[in-house]
Design a protein around this motif. Structure first.
Motif, PDB file in Angstrom:
ATOM      1  N   SER A 243       0.847  -1.196   0.000  1.00 39.12           N
ATOM      2  CA  SER A 243       0.000   0.000   0.000  1.00 39.12           C
ATOM      3  C   SER A 243       0.877   1.238   0.000  1.00 39.12           C
ATOM      4  O   SER A 243       1.948   1.255   0.609  1.00 39.12           O
ATOM      5  N   GLY A 244       0.419   2.293  -0.684  1.00 38.41           N
ATOM      6  CA  GLY A 244       1.154   3.546  -0.687  1.00 38.41           C
ATOM      7  C   GLY A 244       2.475   3.444  -1.421  1.00 38.41           C
ATOM      8  O   GLY A 244       2.632   2.672  -2.364  1.00 38.41           O
ATOM      9  N   ASP A 245       3.458   4.215  -0.969  1.00 37.63           N
ATOM     10  CA  ASP A 245       4.779   4.277  -1.593  1.00 37.63           C
ATOM     11  C   ASP A 245       5.768   3.472  -0.745  1.00 37.63           C
ATOM     12  O   ASP A 245       6.252   3.959   0.287  1.00 37.63           O
ATOM     13  N   PRO A 246       6.101   2.244  -1.144  1.00 38.66           N
ATOM     14  CA  PRO A 246       6.976   1.402  -0.317  1.00 38.66           C
ATOM     15  C   PRO A 246       8.402   1.929  -0.215  1.00 38.66           C
ATOM     16  O   PRO A 246       9.085   1.674   0.773  1.00 38.66           O
ATOM     17  N   ALA A 247       8.866   2.684  -1.227  1.00 38.99           N
ATOM     18  CA  ALA A 247      10.213   3.243  -1.159  1.00 38.99           C
ATOM     19  C   ALA A 247      10.266   4.392  -0.148  1.00 38.99           C
ATOM     20  O   ALA A 247      11.223   4.505   0.631  1.00 38.99           O
ATOM     21  N   ALA A 248       9.257   5.246  -0.167  1.00 40.99           N
ATOM     22  CA  ALA A 248       9.203   6.331   0.811  1.00 40.99           C
ATOM     23  C   ALA A 248       9.092   5.763   2.227  1.00 40.99           C
ATOM     24  O   ALA A 248       9.716   6.270   3.171  1.00 40.99           O
ATOM     25  N   ARG A 249       8.310   4.695   2.377  1.00 41.72           N
ATOM     26  CA  ARG A 249       8.177   4.071   3.688  1.00 41.72           C
ATOM     27  C   ARG A 249       9.519   3.503   4.142  1.00 41.72           C
ATOM     28  O   ARG A 249       9.893   3.628   5.317  1.00 41.72           O
ATOM     29  N   ALA A 250      10.250   2.883   3.232  1.00 40.67           N
ATOM     30  CA  ALA A 250      11.559   2.329   3.585  1.00 40.67           C
ATOM     31  C   ALA A 250      12.517   3.427   4.033  1.00 40.67           C
ATOM     32  O   ALA A 250      13.307   3.233   4.971  1.00 40.67           O
ATOM     33  N   ARG A 251      12.456   4.595   3.377  1.00 44.40           N
ATOM     34  CA  ARG A 251      13.332   5.695   3.779  1.00 44.40           C
ATOM     35  C   ARG A 251      13.035   6.141   5.211  1.00 44.40           C
ATOM     36  O   ARG A 251      13.960   6.382   5.999  1.00 44.40           O
ATOM     37  N   GLU A 252      11.762   6.255   5.543  1.00 44.22           N
ATOM     38  CA  GLU A 252      11.397   6.669   6.896  1.00 44.22           C
ATOM     39  C   GLU A 252      11.773   5.597   7.923  1.00 44.22           C
ATOM     40  O   GLU A 252      12.310   5.908   8.996  1.00 44.22           O
ATOM     41  N   VAL A 253      11.502   4.344   7.594  1.00 48.07           N
ATOM     42  CA  VAL A 253      11.796   3.249   8.526  1.00 48.07           C
ATOM     43  C   VAL A 253      13.303   3.150   8.778  1.00 48.07           C
ATOM     44  O   VAL A 253      13.754   3.098   9.934  1.00 48.07           O
ATOM     45  N   LEU A 254      14.079   3.129   7.711  1.00 45.71           N
ATOM     46  CA  LEU A 254      15.520   3.016   7.873  1.00 45.71           C
ATOM     47  C   LEU A 254      16.090   4.252   8.565  1.00 45.71           C
ATOM     48  O   LEU A 254      16.987   4.158   9.413  1.00 45.71           O
ATOM     49  N   GLY A 255      15.539   5.418   8.221  1.00 42.61           N
ATOM     50  CA  GLY A 255      15.986   6.639   8.894  1.00 42.61           C
ATOM     51  C   GLY A 255      15.740   6.585  10.384  1.00 42.61           C
ATOM     52  O   GLY A 255      16.601   6.977  11.190  1.00 42.61           O
ATOM     53  N   GLY A 256      14.574   6.087  10.791  1.00 46.32           N
ATOM     54  CA  GLY A 256      14.258   5.986  12.213  1.00 46.32           C
ATOM     55  C   GLY A 256      15.137   4.980  12.925  1.00 46.32           C
ATOM     56  O   GLY A 256      15.571   5.209  14.063  1.00 46.32           O
ATOM     57  N   ILE A 257      15.409   3.852  12.284  1.00 49.96           N
ATOM     58  CA  ILE A 257      16.270   2.830  12.892  1.00 49.96           C
ATOM     59  C   ILE A 257      17.689   3.362  13.059  1.00 49.96           C
ATOM     60  O   ILE A 257      18.323   3.193  14.112  1.00 49.96           O
ATOM     61  N   ARG A 258      18.200   4.020  12.027  1.00 47.86           N
ATOM     62  CA  ARG A 258      19.554   4.577  12.125  1.00 47.86           C
ATOM     63  C   ARG A 258      19.624   5.686  13.169  1.00 47.86           C
ATOM     64  O   ARG A 258      20.601   5.779  13.930  1.00 47.86           O
TER      65      ARG A 258
END
Length: 395
Positions: A243-258
């Motif tokens: 659902s939605g933009d999976p690449a944008a979601r990955a950027r936010e998720v990885l950014g938060g983890i880092r």
């Protein structure tokens, strides 16, 4: 005993039935499993019949958007449900079981059981069918409605009315006069009491058994095993939530983890995450799927959508969950985990940002003792054994 188990949906709907089927076979029962195609569940060694539908293809084509499902109702959803209703009935009629065990999507289960003169059991993967004042039906209200919670369970009956014509066709197939079927002899909920306390107003025929899981943990690829061995990491994956933009979601998720100071194991699933090359690094491992048990046992926390299968797996392994619910029952489990002190407030997937995720991850250790206590309680449960004893008692 001859048992027919029928389920419909994605991997999370199939795996519990496969686990119950394996337990029943080990106990000496003759079991046939009726399932959709390409669920991703391990069905090796089981007597399996296809109902001729592919939920994975539907998710790949249109994602999990409610709006998309409404738009494609006539072209996709209605034909798929017709096949589920009729082909599962045909498979049961051909097998002639002594007991029929069915997912709520198998709307024809009661008709077939009546025609065969056998008991049937309803399996509520999540609580949506049995009314209670304790909480609203999963997938309806996100807040407690008190005594009005019972009214939210009417939605299931309304869904059944949409497929009246298909159920009439099943009655004709079985040589029956169309009409209502007898209620299930038992209702089974493959849910741990560590996550959901059994409401006191449920009938005695409703059983909260504990989760139905496979005995084996599953193997990891060498690359995944090496990454896990390298130190603390956060798991992030959203299963079939395309659902939605999976690449944008990955950027936010990885950014938060880092930002929280961790390495990241990202699981792309059926499209919940898409990781662009520029996000890759030595602190990131990307794969399309993993065996949950060994990964969650090593993870500091698990960021996921909140499907009950993933909630069970993470909690049983002692990993704190950080939920980003998308649809259906996922907000329900987010609320339950928060109420029990097992997880921080869920972050709705549309509001999932690096900052919000980093803040949640920075506080996961305060939930660790409660999660470990829940894991210990779950380890003492025997969900498939409890369910099998109920089914054996229906003869």
């Amino acid at each position: 005993m001859r048992m027919l188990l029928a389920t419909a949906g994605s991997r999370g709907d199939v795996e519990p039935f496969a686990a119950l089927a394996r337990r029943a076979v080990r106990a000496g029962h003759q079991v046939r499993l009726v399932v959709p195609d390409r669920s991703g569940a391990d069905l090796s060694g089981l007597d399996v019949v296809s109902m001729g539908v592919d939920y994975t293809a539907m998710i790949e084509q249109q994602g999990v958007s409610v709006a998309a499902a409404i738009r494609s109702y006539r072209s996709t959803v209605q034909p798929l449900m017709r096949a589920v209703i009729i082909e599962s009935a045909r498979a049961a009629w051909d097998f002639e079981p002594e007991v029929l065990v069915a997912h709520p999507k198998i709307l024809s289960a009661g008709l077939v059981a009546d025609a065969l003169g056998i008991p049937h059991a309803l399996v509520e993967i999540v609580p949506v069918m049995t009314p209670t004042t304790a909480f609203p039906a999963a997938g309806t209200s996100s807040r407690d409605l008190g005594r009005f919670n019972r009214h939210t369970y009417r939605a299931a009956g309304a869904g059944r009315a949409m497929f009246r014509r298909d159920l009439r066709d099943v009655s004709r197939l079985l040589g029956r006069t169309p009409g209502p079927a007898a209620p299930p002899a038992a209702t089974l909920l493959p849910i741990s009491a560590a996550l959901l306390e059994r409401p006191t107003d449920w009938p005695e025929t409703v059983h909260l058994t504990g989760s139905w899981t496979l005995d084996r943990a599953g193997a990891l690829s060498a690359e995944t095993a090496d990454f896990i061995a390298g130190g603390d990491f956060i798991y992030a994956g959203f299963g079939s939530m395309s659902s939605g933009d999976p690449a944008a979601r990955a950027r936010e998720v990885l950014g938060g983890i880092r930002e929280a100071g961790f390495r990241a194991l990202l699981v792309t699933g059926l499209g919940g995450l898409a990781v662009p090359p520029q996000l890759h690094g030595s602190d990131v491992h990307v794969t399309d799927s993993v065996a949950h048990a060994p990964v969650f046992a090593a993870a500091t926390a698990a960021v996921h959508h909140g499907g009950i299968g993933t909630v069970h797996a993470a909690t049983a392994a002692g990993a704190v969950s950080v939920l980003a619910p998308f649809i259906a029952d996922q907000p329900f489990w987010g609320a339950r985990l928060r109420e029990k002190g097992l997880a921080p407030d869920p972050i709705p997937q549309r509001r999932l940002t690096a900052d919000r995720l980093s803040a949640a991850l920075s506080g996961v250790e305060r939930f660790r003792p409660a999660v470990r206590a829940a894991a210990h309680r779950m380890a003492e449960e025997d969900g498939t054994g409890s369910a099998l004893r109920v089914l054996e008692g229906l003869r």
